[in-house]
Design an enzyme around this catalytic site. Structure first.
Site, PDB file in Angstrom:
ATOM      1  N   ASP A 342      12.723  12.178 -18.394  1.00 38.28           N
ATOM      2  CA  ASP A 342      13.949  12.969 -18.470  1.00 38.28           C
ATOM      3  C   ASP A 342      14.463  13.065 -19.909  1.00 38.28           C
ATOM      4  O   ASP A 342      14.849  14.135 -20.371  1.00 38.28           O
ATOM      5  CB  ASP A 342      15.010  12.326 -17.566  1.00 38.28           C
ATOM      6  CG  ASP A 342      16.328  13.049 -17.685  1.00 38.28           C
ATOM      7  OD1 ASP A 342      16.408  14.179 -17.176  1.00 38.28           O
ATOM      8  OD2 ASP A 342      17.258  12.500 -18.319  1.00 38.28           O
ATOM      9  N   GLU A 369      -2.908  -2.877  -4.069  1.00 36.78           N
ATOM     10  CA  GLU A 369      -2.692  -4.345  -4.095  1.00 36.78           C
ATOM     11  C   GLU A 369      -1.487  -4.743  -3.254  1.00 36.78           C
ATOM     12  O   GLU A 369      -0.789  -5.701  -3.566  1.00 36.78           O
ATOM     13  CB  GLU A 369      -2.478  -4.876  -5.524  1.00 36.78           C
ATOM     14  CG  GLU A 369      -3.456  -4.419  -6.559  1.00 36.78           C
ATOM     15  CD  GLU A 369      -4.800  -5.107  -6.475  1.00 36.78           C
ATOM     16  OE1 GLU A 369      -4.981  -5.937  -5.571  1.00 36.78           O
ATOM     17  OE2 GLU A 369      -5.664  -4.776  -7.298  1.00 36.78           O
ATOM     18  N   GLY A 370      -1.221  -3.994  -2.202  1.00 34.78           N
ATOM     19  CA  GLY A 370      -0.069  -4.285  -1.331  1.00 34.78           C
ATOM     20  C   GLY A 370       1.086  -3.388  -1.687  1.00 34.78           C
ATOM     21  O   GLY A 370       1.594  -3.427  -2.816  1.00 34.78           O
TER      22      GLY A 370
HETATM   23  C1  LIG Z   1      -5.733   4.289  -6.504  1.00 34.89           C
HETATM   24  C2  LIG Z   1      -5.994   3.230  -5.479  1.00 34.89           C
HETATM   25  C3  LIG Z   1      -6.961   2.268  -5.732  1.00 34.89           C
HETATM   26  C4  LIG Z   1      -7.253   1.307  -4.754  1.00 34.89           C
HETATM   27  N1  LIG Z   1      -8.244   0.381  -4.998  1.00 34.89           N
HETATM   28  C5  LIG Z   1      -8.645  -0.441  -3.995  1.00 34.89           C
HETATM   29  C6  LIG Z   1      -9.772  -1.301  -4.167  1.00 34.89           C
HETATM   30  O1  LIG Z   1     -10.378  -1.381  -5.238  1.00 34.89           O
HETATM   31  N2  LIG Z   1     -10.174  -2.049  -3.110  1.00 34.89           N
HETATM   32  C7  LIG Z   1      -9.540  -2.017  -1.908  1.00 34.89           C
HETATM   33  O2  LIG Z   1      -9.982  -2.708  -0.988  1.00 34.89           O
HETATM   34  N3  LIG Z   1      -8.456  -1.212  -1.717  1.00 34.89           N
HETATM   35  C8  LIG Z   1      -8.003  -0.422  -2.723  1.00 34.89           C
HETATM   36  N4  LIG Z   1      -6.920   0.401  -2.542  1.00 34.89           N
HETATM   37  C9  LIG Z   1      -6.301   0.468  -1.223  1.00 34.89           C
HETATM   38  C10 LIG Z   1      -4.901  -0.133  -1.171  1.00 34.89           C
HETATM   39  O3  LIG Z   1      -4.954  -1.520  -1.205  1.00 34.89           O
HETATM   40  C11 LIG Z   1      -4.252   0.406   0.108  1.00 34.89           C
HETATM   41  O4  LIG Z   1      -4.052   1.785  -0.091  1.00 34.89           O
HETATM   42  C12 LIG Z   1      -2.943  -0.279   0.416  1.00 34.89           C
HETATM   43  O5  LIG Z   1      -3.184  -1.587   0.852  1.00 34.89           O
HETATM   44  C13 LIG Z   1      -2.150   0.484   1.492  1.00 34.89           C
HETATM   45  O6  LIG Z   1      -2.940   0.830   2.557  1.00 34.89           O
HETATM   46  P1  LIG Z   1      -2.905   2.312   3.165  1.00 34.89           P
HETATM   47  O7  LIG Z   1      -3.082   3.258   2.041  1.00 34.89           O
HETATM   48  O8  LIG Z   1      -3.880   2.345   4.278  1.00 34.89           O
HETATM   49  O9  LIG Z   1      -1.446   2.484   3.694  1.00 34.89           O
HETATM   50  P2  LIG Z   1      -0.896   2.046   5.135  1.00 34.89           P
HETATM   51  O10 LIG Z   1      -1.236   0.625   5.379  1.00 34.89           O
HETATM   52  O11 LIG Z   1      -1.343   3.044   6.145  1.00 34.89           O
HETATM   53  O12 LIG Z   1       0.658   2.183   4.912  1.00 34.89           O
HETATM   54  C14 LIG Z   1       1.322   3.453   4.965  1.00 34.89           C
HETATM   55  C15 LIG Z   1       2.822   3.199   4.776  1.00 34.89           C
HETATM   56  O13 LIG Z   1       3.291   2.372   5.833  1.00 34.89           O
HETATM   57  C16 LIG Z   1       3.934   1.246   5.291  1.00 34.89           C
HETATM   58  N5  LIG Z   1       3.726   0.090   6.189  1.00 34.89           N
HETATM   59  C17 LIG Z   1       2.563  -0.390   6.678  1.00 34.89           C
HETATM   60  N6  LIG Z   1       2.787  -1.446   7.460  1.00 34.89           N
HETATM   61  C18 LIG Z   1       4.114  -1.661   7.449  1.00 34.89           C
HETATM   62  C19 LIG Z   1       4.975  -2.618   8.054  1.00 34.89           C
HETATM   63  N7  LIG Z   1       4.496  -3.602   8.822  1.00 34.89           N
HETATM   64  N8  LIG Z   1       6.294  -2.524   7.826  1.00 34.89           N
HETATM   65  C20 LIG Z   1       6.792  -1.565   7.032  1.00 34.89           C
HETATM   66  N9  LIG Z   1       6.044  -0.623   6.423  1.00 34.89           N
HETATM   67  C21 LIG Z   1       4.720  -0.679   6.644  1.00 34.89           C
HETATM   68  C22 LIG Z   1       3.295   1.015   3.945  1.00 34.89           C
HETATM   69  O14 LIG Z   1       4.148   0.253   3.101  1.00 34.89           O
HETATM   70  C23 LIG Z   1       3.128   2.461   3.480  1.00 34.89           C
HETATM   71  O15 LIG Z   1       4.363   2.902   2.971  1.00 34.89           O
HETATM   72  C24 LIG Z   1      -6.556   1.321  -3.526  1.00 34.89           C
HETATM   73  C25 LIG Z   1      -5.561   2.283  -3.301  1.00 34.89           C
HETATM   74  C26 LIG Z   1      -5.275   3.225  -4.262  1.00 34.89           C
HETATM   75  C27 LIG Z   1      -4.214   4.241  -3.990  1.00 34.89           C
END
Ligand SMILES: Cc1cc2nc3c(=O)[nH]c(=O)nc-3n(C[C@H](O)[C@H](O)[C@H](O)COP(=O)(O)OP(=O)(O)OC[C@H]3O[C@@H](n4cnc5c(N)ncnc54)[C@H](O)[C@@H]3O)c2cc1C
Length: 390
Positions: A342, A369-370
Site C-alpha cells: 500500500d 506446514e500446518g
Molecule cells: C506451496 C505448498 C507447498 C507444500 N509443500 C508440501 C510438501 O513439501 N510436502 C507435503 O507433504 N505437503 C506440502 N504441502 C501441503 C500442506 O501441508 C497442506 O496444504 C496443508 O497441510 C493444508 O492441507 P490442505 O491444503 O489439504 O487443506 P485442508 O486440510 O483441506 O484445509 C482446508 C481449510 O480447512 C481448515 N481446517 C481443516 N481442518 C480444520 C479443523 N479441524 N478446524 C478448523 N479448520 C480446519 C484449514 O485450516 C484450511 O483453512 C504444501 C502446500 C503448499 C500450498
C-alpha cells in the site's frame, strides 16, 4: 536521506547476541542472496521456474546438511539454520523452501531414521547438491489430517508395493529421492523412493499464482515396487513425521520474518524518497503509523525467532512454541507485506520492488506446514486442555 539502517531493523540488538560464527555465516548467505539471487528472482517467478543454477552455489556455501554430523555435512546450530531461512526468505520463499525441504524434510529424516546404508547412499550427495529430495506427506484429501492418509505400502516378499497419491509436494519434480509416508498393515512408515522407479510419477502442479519459483508437485504411485531395505527403519508414525515438521516450521517462521523484513525495508526507503504534496510520504502521520506497526512486529518476530533458535539449540523447545512462532510470524508478515504494498502505491504491484511477490508467496506459507487454523488449534488445545480439532 535514507540510510541503509541495520539499527532500524534491529531495535532489540539481536545482532549483539549472535556469536561471531553465526554472524559470519549469516553474512555469507546475505551476500549470496544480494549478489546471485535477488537480481534474477523476479524473472524466475514470472516464468514459474526454480533457479536451478543456484543449487551448486548453495551447496558450496555449506547450506545443505545443517542438521547432520558427518557424511560430508557440516552441522550448524538451529539459530544458524533460522538465520539462513531468514536471509533466503528475504529474497524468495521458493528459494527458502528448497533449502528447508532439503535440510529438514529429507536429510533430517534420512539422518534421524535411516539405516547406515541409507545415510551413506544419500547424505553426502545431498550435501553437495547432487541429489535433491522431497517430502511426500499430504494427499488430495488429507492435508491438515495426515493420519487419515490413503497411500499404502504393502509387503510383497523383499519389496513393498506403494499405491496412492501425494499432493502439494515441494520439489517433487526436481527431486532425485522422495521421503514418502505410507500406511502399512500396522502403522505409518517412511520410505525412500528414487525418481525413475517404475510405477512412480511426479507431475508439476501448474497455474499457481503463489510460490511460483518452487516446483509444487503431485506424486503418483501405481503398484510402485521398492526394495524392503528402502524403509526408514526408525521412522514410525506421526511422531517421527512431526519431529521433522517442527524443524521445517521453525524454518518457515524465520523465512516469513525475512520476507517481512524485505517488505519493510523497501517501504521505508520508498516512503523517505517518494514525494507527494511536496513532501516525502514518510512525513505523514498515517504513513508513519504503518511503518511503526511494521517495525514493532518485525522486532517482536525477531525476538521470537531468536529465542526459539536458542531453545532449540538447548533441546528445550516445544512444538507449541514452534507453532506459536509459525502462526505469529506468517500472520504478521502478511500484514506487513500488505502495508508495504500500500505504501508503494501503484508501484507496489511491480515485480521490481519484490513486495507483491512476497505477498503472493505468504499466502501459500500460511497454508503449508500446518494452516493458520491448525496452528491456532494446537495452541488452543495447549491453553485450554481441550482439543477442538474434531
Ligand atoms: C506451496 C505448498 C507447498 C507444500 N509443500 C508440501 C510438501 O513439501 N510436502 C507435503 O507433504 N505437503 C506440502 N504441502 C501441503 C500442506 O501441508 C497442506 O496444504 C496443508 O497441510 C493444508 O492441507 P490442505 O491444503 O489439504 O487443506 P485442508 O486440510 O483441506 O484445509 C482446508 C481449510 O480447512 C481448515 N481446517 C481443516 N481442518 C480444520 C479443523 N479441524 N478446524 C478448523 N479448520 C480446519 C484449514 O485450516 C484450511 O483453512 C504444501 C502446500 C503448499 C500450498
Amino acid at each position: 536521506m535514507v540510510m541503509e539502517s541495520t539499527e532500524r531493523m534491529d531495535y532489540y540488538q539481536i545482532e549483539s547476541m549472535l556469536t561471531k560464527e553465526e554472524r559470519l555465516f549469516r553474512d555469507r548467505v546475505r551476500k549470496f542472496v544480494d549478489r546471485d539471487c535477488l537480481p534474477i528472482i523476479s524473472d524466475h517467478f514470472d516464468k514459474g521456474v526454480f533457479p536451478m543454477h543456484l543449487v551448486p552455489k548453495m551447496a558450496k556455501l555449506g547450506l545443505f546438511g545443517l542438521h547432520v554430523d558427518g557424511y560430508g555435512c557440516r552441522r550448524k546450530s538451529h539459530t544458524v539454520y533460522g538465520l539462513v531461512c531468514q536471509e533466503l526468505g528475504r529474497c524468495d520463499s521458493g528459494l527458502r523452501a528448497l533449502f528447508s525441504v532439503q535440510n529438514s524434510l529429507t536429510m533430517l529424516p534420512i539422518y534421524r531414521f535411516g539405516s547406515e546404508k541409507q545415510r551413506k547412499t544419500w547424505l553426502s550427495k545431498m550435501a553437495r547438491g547432487k541429489v535433491i529430495g522431497c517430502f511426500g506427506l499430504s494427499e488430495p484429501d488429507f492435508g491438515s489430517n495426515p493420519a487419515g492418509m490413503k497411500t499404502r505400502a504393502d509387503r510383497r516378499g523383499n519389496s513393498y508395493l506403494l499405491n496412492g497419491t501425494k499432493m502439494w509436494i515441494t520439489n517433487g519434480t526436481i527431486a532425485d529421492v522422495a521421503v514418502v509416508w505410507a500406511k502399512t498393515d500396522h502403522e505409518i512408515r517412511g520410505f525412500l523412493v528414487e525418481s525413475g522407479t517404475p510405477g512412480f510419477e511426479a507431475k508439476e502442479i501448474r497455474r499457481k499464482f503463489s510460490y511460483r519459483t518452487s516446483p509444487t508437485s503431485l506424486l503418483v504411485f501405481n503398484d510402485c515396487e521398492i526394495p524392503a531395505e528402502n524403509i526408514l527403519p526408525k521412522g514410525r508414525g506421526l511422531k517421527s513425521i512431526l519431529s521433522c515438521l517442527n524443524s521445517a516450521r521453525h524454518g518457515v517462521a524465520c523465512g516469513a520474518l525475512g520476507s517481512a523484513m524485505a517488505c519493510y525495508q523497501t517501504a521505508l526507503n520508498f516512503a523517505c524518497e517518494r514525494e507527494v504534496f511536496e513532501k516525502p510520504i514518510a512525513s505523514y502521520q498515517l504513513v508513519q503509523d504503518r511503518l511503526v506497526r511494521m517495525g514493532i512486529e518485525i522486532a517482536k518476530g525477531q525476538l521470537l525467532t531468536y529465542h526459539l533458535g536458542r531453545l532449540l539449540d538447548q533441546d528445550r523447545a516445544t512444538h507449541i512454541q514452534i507453532s506459536m512462532a509459525k502462526l505469529n510470524n506468517v500472520r504478521e508478515a502478511m500484514k506487513i507485506a500488505r502495508m508495504a504494498r500500500d505504501i508503494l502505491g501503484a508501484r507496489g504491484i511491480l515485480a521490481d520492488h519484490h513486495v507483491i511477490r512476497h505477498l503472493c508467496d505468504l499466502e501459500a506459507i500460511s497454508t503449508l506446514e500446518g494452516t493458520e487454523n491448525i496452528q491456532t488449534l494446537i495452541l488452543g488445545q495447549d491453553i485450554t486442555g481441550i482439543s477442538a480439532f474434531r
